[in-house]
Design a protein around this motif. Structure first.
Motif, PDB file in Angstrom:
ATOM      1  N   SER A 728     -34.767  70.637 -29.172  1.00  0.00           N
ATOM      2  CA  SER A 728     -35.040  69.430 -30.076  1.00  0.00           C
ATOM      3  C   SER A 728     -35.288  68.290 -29.052  1.00  0.00           C
ATOM      4  O   SER A 728     -34.537  68.140 -28.156  1.00  0.00           O
ATOM      5  CB  SER A 728     -33.897  69.177 -30.884  1.00  0.00           C
ATOM      6  N   LEU A 729     -36.305  67.518 -29.574  1.00  0.00           N
ATOM      7  CA  LEU A 729     -36.482  66.239 -28.714  1.00  0.00           C
ATOM      8  C   LEU A 729     -35.045  65.157 -28.828  1.00  0.00           C
ATOM      9  O   LEU A 729     -34.866  64.454 -27.781  1.00  0.00           O
ATOM     10  CB  LEU A 729     -37.722  65.670 -29.192  1.00  0.00           C
ATOM     11  N   ALA A 730     -34.398  65.374 -30.114  1.00  0.00           N
ATOM     12  CA  ALA A 730     -33.241  64.364 -30.110  1.00  0.00           C
ATOM     13  C   ALA A 730     -32.313  65.018 -29.195  1.00  0.00           C
ATOM     14  O   ALA A 730     -31.478  64.056 -28.348  1.00  0.00           O
ATOM     15  CB  ALA A 730     -32.844  64.509 -31.373  1.00  0.00           C
ATOM     16  N   LYS A 731     -32.032  66.331 -28.906  1.00  0.00           N
ATOM     17  CA  LYS A 731     -30.996  66.924 -28.016  1.00  0.00           C
ATOM     18  C   LYS A 731     -31.799  66.573 -26.576  1.00  0.00           C
ATOM     19  O   LYS A 731     -30.559  66.066 -25.782  1.00  0.00           O
ATOM     20  CB  LYS A 731     -31.052  68.270 -28.236  1.00  0.00           C
ATOM     21  N   ALA A 732     -32.706  66.514 -26.213  1.00  0.00           N
ATOM     22  CA  ALA A 732     -33.209  66.455 -25.020  1.00  0.00           C
ATOM     23  C   ALA A 732     -33.244  64.824 -24.636  1.00  0.00           C
ATOM     24  O   ALA A 732     -32.906  64.402 -23.416  1.00  0.00           O
ATOM     25  CB  ALA A 732     -34.829  66.561 -24.885  1.00  0.00           C
ATOM     26  N   MET A 733     -33.472  63.754 -25.592  1.00  0.00           N
ATOM     27  CA  MET A 733     -33.105  62.308 -25.440  1.00  0.00           C
ATOM     28  C   MET A 733     -31.745  62.238 -24.942  1.00  0.00           C
ATOM     29  O   MET A 733     -31.475  61.384 -24.155  1.00  0.00           O
ATOM     30  CB  MET A 733     -33.638  61.668 -26.478  1.00  0.00           C
ATOM     31  N   ILE A 734     -30.802  62.843 -25.752  1.00  0.00           N
ATOM     32  CA  ILE A 734     -29.082  62.458 -25.403  1.00  0.00           C
ATOM     33  C   ILE A 734     -28.836  63.087 -24.003  1.00  0.00           C
ATOM     34  O   ILE A 734     -28.220  62.400 -23.333  1.00  0.00           O
ATOM     35  CB  ILE A 734     -28.361  63.147 -26.411  1.00  0.00           C
ATOM     36  N   LEU A 735     -29.317  64.119 -23.736  1.00  0.00           N
ATOM     37  CA  LEU A 735     -29.172  64.719 -22.504  1.00  0.00           C
ATOM     38  C   LEU A 735     -29.831  63.769 -21.202  1.00  0.00           C
ATOM     39  O   LEU A 735     -29.035  63.739 -20.316  1.00  0.00           O
ATOM     40  CB  LEU A 735     -29.686  66.162 -22.378  1.00  0.00           C
ATOM     41  N   PHE A 736     -30.846  63.486 -21.584  1.00  0.00           N
ATOM     42  CA  PHE A 736     -31.690  62.568 -20.562  1.00  0.00           C
ATOM     43  C   PHE A 736     -30.723  61.204 -20.164  1.00  0.00           C
ATOM     44  O   PHE A 736     -30.483  60.909 -19.125  1.00  0.00           O
ATOM     45  CB  PHE A 736     -33.137  62.388 -21.043  1.00  0.00           C
ATOM     46  N   ARG A 737     -30.395  60.535 -21.297  1.00  0.00           N
ATOM     47  CA  ARG A 737     -29.657  59.450 -21.223  1.00  0.00           C
ATOM     48  C   ARG A 737     -28.147  59.744 -20.476  1.00  0.00           C
ATOM     49  O   ARG A 737     -27.756  58.787 -19.720  1.00  0.00           O
ATOM     50  CB  ARG A 737     -29.456  58.789 -22.669  1.00  0.00           C
ATOM     51  N   GLN A 738     -27.474  60.703 -21.261  1.00  0.00           N
ATOM     52  CA  GLN A 738     -26.105  60.868 -20.528  1.00  0.00           C
ATOM     53  C   GLN A 738     -26.101  61.173 -19.138  1.00  0.00           C
ATOM     54  O   GLN A 738     -25.205  60.875 -18.353  1.00  0.00           O
ATOM     55  CB  GLN A 738     -25.544  61.957 -21.440  1.00  0.00           C
ATOM     56  N   LEU A 739     -27.116  61.785 -18.602  1.00  0.00           N
ATOM     57  CA  LEU A 739     -27.267  62.539 -17.396  1.00  0.00           C
ATOM     58  C   LEU A 739     -27.729  61.229 -16.154  1.00  0.00           C
ATOM     59  O   LEU A 739     -27.735  61.367 -15.080  1.00  0.00           O
ATOM     60  CB  LEU A 739     -27.874  63.766 -17.013  1.00  0.00           C
ATOM     61  N   GLY A 740     -28.423  60.296 -16.849  1.00  0.00           N
ATOM     62  CA  GLY A 740     -29.292  59.474 -16.103  1.00  0.00           C
ATOM     63  C   GLY A 740     -30.240  59.576 -15.559  1.00  0.00           C
ATOM     64  O   GLY A 740     -30.344  59.388 -14.155  1.00  0.00           O
ATOM     65  N   LEU A 741     -31.065  60.485 -16.230  1.00  0.00           N
ATOM     66  CA  LEU A 741     -32.119  61.296 -15.212  1.00  0.00           C
ATOM     67  C   LEU A 741     -33.328  60.067 -15.132  1.00  0.00           C
ATOM     68  O   LEU A 741     -33.586  59.019 -15.974  1.00  0.00           O
ATOM     69  CB  LEU A 741     -32.803  62.582 -16.115  1.00  0.00           C
ATOM     70  N   ARG A 742     -34.368  60.659 -14.250  1.00  0.00           N
ATOM     71  CA  ARG A 742     -35.536  59.875 -14.086  1.00  0.00           C
ATOM     72  C   ARG A 742     -36.736  60.672 -14.433  1.00  0.00           C
ATOM     73  O   ARG A 742     -37.758  60.189 -14.958  1.00  0.00           O
ATOM     74  CB  ARG A 742     -35.650  59.480 -12.517  1.00  0.00           C
TER      75      ARG A 742
END
Length: 781
Positions: A728-742
Motif C-alpha cells: 500500500s502506498l500509504a504504508k510505504a509513505m509511513i515507512l519512508f517517513r519513520q525511517l527517515g529515508l532518502r
C-alpha cells in the motif's frame, strides 16, 4: 520526476526545476534530457517536461533545488570496515563529543539569547526615553520625528540585511527548521550568514517597533548554532578537527539541530522543559530516549546561563536591562480558586480564541501570498515593503493614543503616576500632570513590558475598555501584515499580545461573577490565541506554566488550550503547517492521505529506470551524471559476476564523484576487491556541510579515462530499504517517513522480471505528484 527533490531516479520525463529556498553556493542543477546517443539498453531517451507542481515563492528567498536528507546507515564495504576497526577510545570520543557539543549549543544559545534581550532593551529603551522626554517638554512634533526616524532607520537596516545578505533569515524560521528535521535538505536556512542576519536582524526588527517577537527567531538561531558546531570545521580555512569527522552525516546533525531548536525556546522564554517538549511536539519528526536526555541537558545549560546573567544585571550593570527583558509573569502567590462561572468563562475564552486564531492563520496565509509577488521583484522592493510597514506601525503607535481621553491617576496606587521611567503602567504622553494615557502605556513600551502590564494582577481598571479594544484590533492586524516582510519576525509575541488583551477584555466582562483575577484572564486569553494559531498543546501548556511559576493554573490552561485547538482545527491547519506548505517545502505528514490506501507503491513509480552495472564504464557513469539530476542509482549485478541479474544495492551521486575525482579506474573489467580501503578513508565520502560540495565540473577526465572501468561494489549500499510493488502506498509513505529515508527501492513481486521496478523519493509521496498521475483521486481536506 522530482520538482522539489534531486534524489529521484524515475526517468520517464524530466522537469525544469524551480524550487524554493536560498542557494548557499551549491550547484543549481537543471535537469536536461539525454542526448540521442544510446548509452545502454538500461538508459532510454528521456524527454523534458514542464513542471506542473504549483509553486509559491519563498518570502524573501531565491530558488534552488531541495534535496532530502539521508538518515539511513550506508552499509557498503568501506563503512563496514570503518565500524569494525573502531577502537574503544574512538567510541568514547564519539559519545564525549555528543555531550560536549550539546553543552556548547546550550552555552552559545544562552549567551545569544541574553545578548538579544539586553540589546533590545537598551536600544528600544533609548528610543522610548527620548520620545517620552520630548513629549514631557511639549515638543510633540520633534518627538514624532525622533520616534519615526529611529523606527524607520532600524527597520531599513534589518530589511537590508535580510534582503541582500540572507533572505532565508526572514520570518521566524520555525517552519524551515521543522521541515529540515522532517528530512528536507535546504542548506541555506542553517548557513552561517543566516545565523548572523538572524541575530542582528531580529534585534533591529524588534527595536524598530514592529509587532514581531524575538522568541520565534531564537528557535532558528539555536538550530543554526547547532548546525555550525556540527560541521566538523572547514577544509577551506584549515579548521578541520579529526574528532568531528564522526558528525559528518545527516543523522547526527539532525540530533544536534533538534537540541538547538529546543535550546532556542528555552532561551526565549526561560522555559527549559517547555523547550524540550516544543522540539518533541512541534519540531522533530523523529525522537528517541537518548535524544531526550541530550536535549534536556542542553536546555538546562541554557537556563543556568540565563539565570546567571540576569542576576548580574539586577544591580543595574546592564544599562536599561534590569528585571525586565524576558517574559516572566510570577503569580506564585496568587490563590487560584475558581467555580462554575469561572469554568464557563474559560470555555468561552477557548472557543472564541480558537475562532479568532484560525481567522488569524487565514489572513496570514493571504498576506504571505500577496507579499510573495512583491518580494519576487527584487531586494529593493523587499526593503521598500519593510519601510512601508514601519511607517504604518509608527503612525499607529504614536497616533492612536491621541484618540483616547486622559485618565486621572489612581489615588491608591503604590506606583508613580504618571511614570517618568522606562517601565511602568502610567505613561503621561500628552496628558497633564496627575493623569496618564493608558493606550500610550501599551503602545510606547517594549512588547515584553506591554505583556507584563496586561498580565499584571495588581491592576484591574487602569486600562479603559475602549483603549483595550483599540489596542486589540491594532495588534491583531499589525501582527498579520508584519509577518512576511524581509525581517526576522516571530509570531509568539504578536499572538500573546493580542490574546492577552482579548483575555483582559473578557476578564472585565466576567469580573462581577468570576473570582479569577483579571491578569489571569489575560494569561488564559494568550493561551487560547496560542492554541488557536499554533495548534500546540503540551509544550505551550508547560511554557506558560514555567512563565507563571504556578502549577495551580494547570487545569485552566489545559482546558483553554484543548478547546481552542479543537475549535480552530475545524477551520484550517496550524500557522507553521500552512507556511511550510506555502513555501513549497516537501514536508511529509505523520499520516497518509486517505486516497493513498487505494494505491500501491508500484503506482507511484513511473517510467524507465537508470541503473548501473556493478562494473561500469566511466563514460556511462559520467554521461548519466551529466544528463540527470538524480542522487541515487541502483546497481545491478550481472553475469559473469552473478548467476542472474540481481539488485546489489544503491550508489549515491556524491560517492560516484569521489571515485571519479580520484580516478579510481582500471583498464580491465575486473573487481577491485578491497584495494579501495587502502586508497580511501570513510571521511572522503562524508557529506560536506554548508557550502559547496564536489561537482562534476570540478573533475577533469581524458578520453583515455572515459574508456576505463570503475568498480561500484565497494561504495554501493548493499542493504537499501526495499518494498514490494504491491505494498500500500500509504504504508510505504509511513515507512519512508519513520525511517527517515532518502530513497526507497521498489522491487517486483514475481520472478523473471528486472530486479528493481523503480525508486520512491520524498516527492513521490507529495499530493501534487500523485494527483498529477491520478487526477480522479480526491485529496482529503
Amino acid at each position: 520526476m522530482e520538482p522539489h527533490n534531486n534524489d529521484v531516479n524515475h526517468n520517464d520525463e524530466e522537469n525544469d526545476v524551480e524550487n524554493l529556498g536560498e542557494s548557499d553556493g551549491r550547484e543549481e542543477e537543471k535537469w536536461s534530457s539525454l542526448s540521442e546517443r544510446n548509452m545502454s539498453m538500461r538508459m532510454p531517451l528521456l524527454r523534458k517536461r514542464t513542471n506542473t507542481t504549483s509553486q509559491i515563492a519563498v518570502i524573501g528567498a531565491n530558488a534552488c533545488p531541495i534535496e532530502s536528507l539521508d538518515y539511513e546507515m550506508i552499509e557498503n564495504e568501506l563503512f563496514k570496515q570503518d565500524w569494525r576497526g573502531r577502537k574503544k577510545v574512538q567510541i568514547f570520543q564519539y559519545v564525549f563529543l555528543k555531550w560536549g557539543l550539546a553543552l556548547l549549543i546550550g552555552l552559545t544559545t544562552g549567551l545569544i539569547g541574553f545578548f538579544n534581550n539586553i540589546a533590545v532593551e537598551n536600544i528600544s529603551g533609548f528610543k522610548l526615553l527620548l520620545t517620552n522626554k520630548l513629549m514631557l517638554q511639549g515638543s510633540y512634533f520633534k518627538a514624532f520625528l525622533a520616534f519615526a526616524g529611529l523606527n524607520i532607520t532600524f527597520a531599513a537596516a534589518a530589511g537590508s540585511l535580510c534582503a541582500f545578505l540572507a533572505p532565508a533569515a526572514a520570518g521566524s524560521g520555525i517552519p524551515e527548521v521543522k521541515a529540515y528535521l522532517n528530512g528536507v535538505d535546504a542548506p541555506s536556512i542553517l548557513a552561517p550568514i543566516t545565523l548572523f542576519v538572524k541575530i542582528f536582524g531580529s534585534v533591529l526588527g524588534v527595536s524598530a517597533g514592529f509587532v514581531v517577537g524575538k522568541e520565534g527567531p531564537m528557535v532558528h538561531t539555536g538550530a543554526c548554532i547547532a548546525n555550525l558546531l556540527g560541521q566538523g570545521g572547514s577544509r577551506k580555512y584549515g579548521l578541520t578537527w579529526n574528532w568531528l569527522r564522526y558528525f559528518k552525516n545527516d543523522r547526527d546533525r539532525r540530533d544536534l539541530i533538534t537540541c538547538g531548536a529546543a535550546a532556542g525556546v528555552a532561551a526565549a522564554f526561560r522555559a527549559p522543559v517547555g523547550g524540550v517538549l516544543f522540539a518533541l511536539e512541534e519540531a522533530a519528526s523523529w525522537w528517541r530516549s537518548a535524544l531526550l536526555w541530550r536535549t534536556f541537558f542542553t536546555t538546562a545549560v541554557v537556563a543556568i546561563v540565563l539565570r546567571s546573567f540576569i542576576q548580574y544585571c539586577w544591580n543595574g550593570k546592564c544599562g536599561l536591562f534590569g528585571q525586565g527583558g524576558l517574559i516572566m509573569y510570577d503569580v506564585s502567590k496568587e490563590v487560584s480558586s475558581y467555580g462554575s462561572y469561572d469554568i464557563l468563562a474559560v470555555i468561552f475564552l477557548g472557543v472564541i480564541g480558537g475562532v479568532m486564531g484560525s481567522f488569524y492563520n487565514y489572513l496570514v496565509d493571504k498576506v504571505l501570498r500577496t507579499y510573495s509577488v512583491i518580494n519576487e521583484k527584487g531586494p529593493s522592493f523587499r526593503v521598500l515593503l519593510v519601510i512601508i510597514i514601519s511607517v504604518l506601525t509608527t503612525c499607529c503607535a504614536f497616533g492612536l493614543p491621541w484618540l483616547v481621553s486622559c485618565t486621572p491617576c489612581p489615588t491608591d496606587s503604590a506606583n508613580e503616576c504618571p511614570t517618568i521611567g522606562e517601565i511602568g503602567h502610567y505613561k503621561s504622553f500628552q496628558c497633564p500632570s496627575g493623569s496618564y494615557n493608558d493606550l500610550a502605556s501599551l503602545f510606547l513600551t517594549t512588547s515584553d513590558d506591554a505583556i507584563r502590564n496586561l498580565f499584571s494582577n495588581t491592576i484591574i481598571r487602569e486600562f479603559q475598555m475602549s483603549s483595550l479594544f483599540i489596542f486589540f484590533v491594532t495588534i491583531y492586524f499589525l501582527g498579520i501584515v508584519t509577518y512576511g516582510i524581509a525581517v526576522p519576525a516571530g509570531l509568539f509575541i504578536p499572538v500573546i499580545l493580542a490574546g492577552s488583551v482579548y483575555g483582559r477584555i473578557v476578564g472585565r466582562v466576567f469580573h462581577s461573577v468570576s473570582v479569577l483575577d483579571t491578569g489571569l484572564f489575560s494569561l488564559l486569553g494568550a493561551a487560547s490565541f496560542l492554541g488557536g494559531t499554533m495548534r500546540m498543546t503540551v509544550s505551550l501548556c508547560v511554557i506558560l506554566l514555567e512563565l507563571t511559576n504556578n502549577l495551580l493554573l494547570l487545569p485552566l490552561v489545559m482546558i483553554v488550550l484543548l478547546i481552542s485547538k479543537s475549535v480552530a482545527d475545524c477551520f484550517n491547519r496550524g500557522v507553521y503547517d500552512q507556511i511550510v506548505k506555502l513555501k513549497g517545502l516537501p514536508y511529509l505528514e505523520a499520516h497518509a492521505e486517505p486516497y493513498m490506501k487505494h494505491l500501491v507503491a508500484g503506482d507511484a513509480v513511473s517510467g524507465p529506470l537508470v541503473t548501473f552495472s556493478g562494473l561500469e564504464k566511466v563514460e556511462t557513469v559520467v554521461h548519466a551524471l551529466q544528463s540527470t539530476g538524480h542522487n541515487g542509482f541502483p546497481v545491478i549485478g550481472e553475469p559473469p559476476f552473478s548467476d542472474s541479474p540481481e539488485l546489489c544495492g544503491l550508489v549515491l551521486r556524491s560517492h560516484l564523484l569521489v571515485l571519479l575525482k580520484a580516478k579510481y579506474f582500471s583498464k580491465e573489467r575486473r573487481l577491485s576487491g578491497r584495494d579501495i580501503l587502502k586508497k580511501f578513508s570513510p571521511s572522503d565520502f562524508a557529506k560536506p556541510g554548508t557550502g559547496k560540495g564536489l561537482k562534476l565540473e570540478d573533475i577533469s577526465l581524458t578520453e583515455e579515462d572515459m574508456e576505463m572501468w570503475i568498480d561500484l561494489h565497494p561504495i554501493t549500499n548493499a542493504s537499501p530499504y526495499t518494498v514490494l510493488e504491491t505494498m500500500s502506498l500509504a504504508k510505504a509513505m509511513i515507512l519512508f517517513r519513520q525511517l527517515g529515508l532518502r530513497h526507497m527501492c521498489v522491487v517486483p513481486k514475481s520472478q523473471g522480471r528486472p530486479p528493481i521496478v523503480g525508486i520512491l523519493t520524498r516527492h513521490d509521496f507529495m499530493s501534487e505528484h500523485i494527483l498529477g498521475l491520478y487526477p480522479h483521486m480526491k485529496q482529503h481536506k
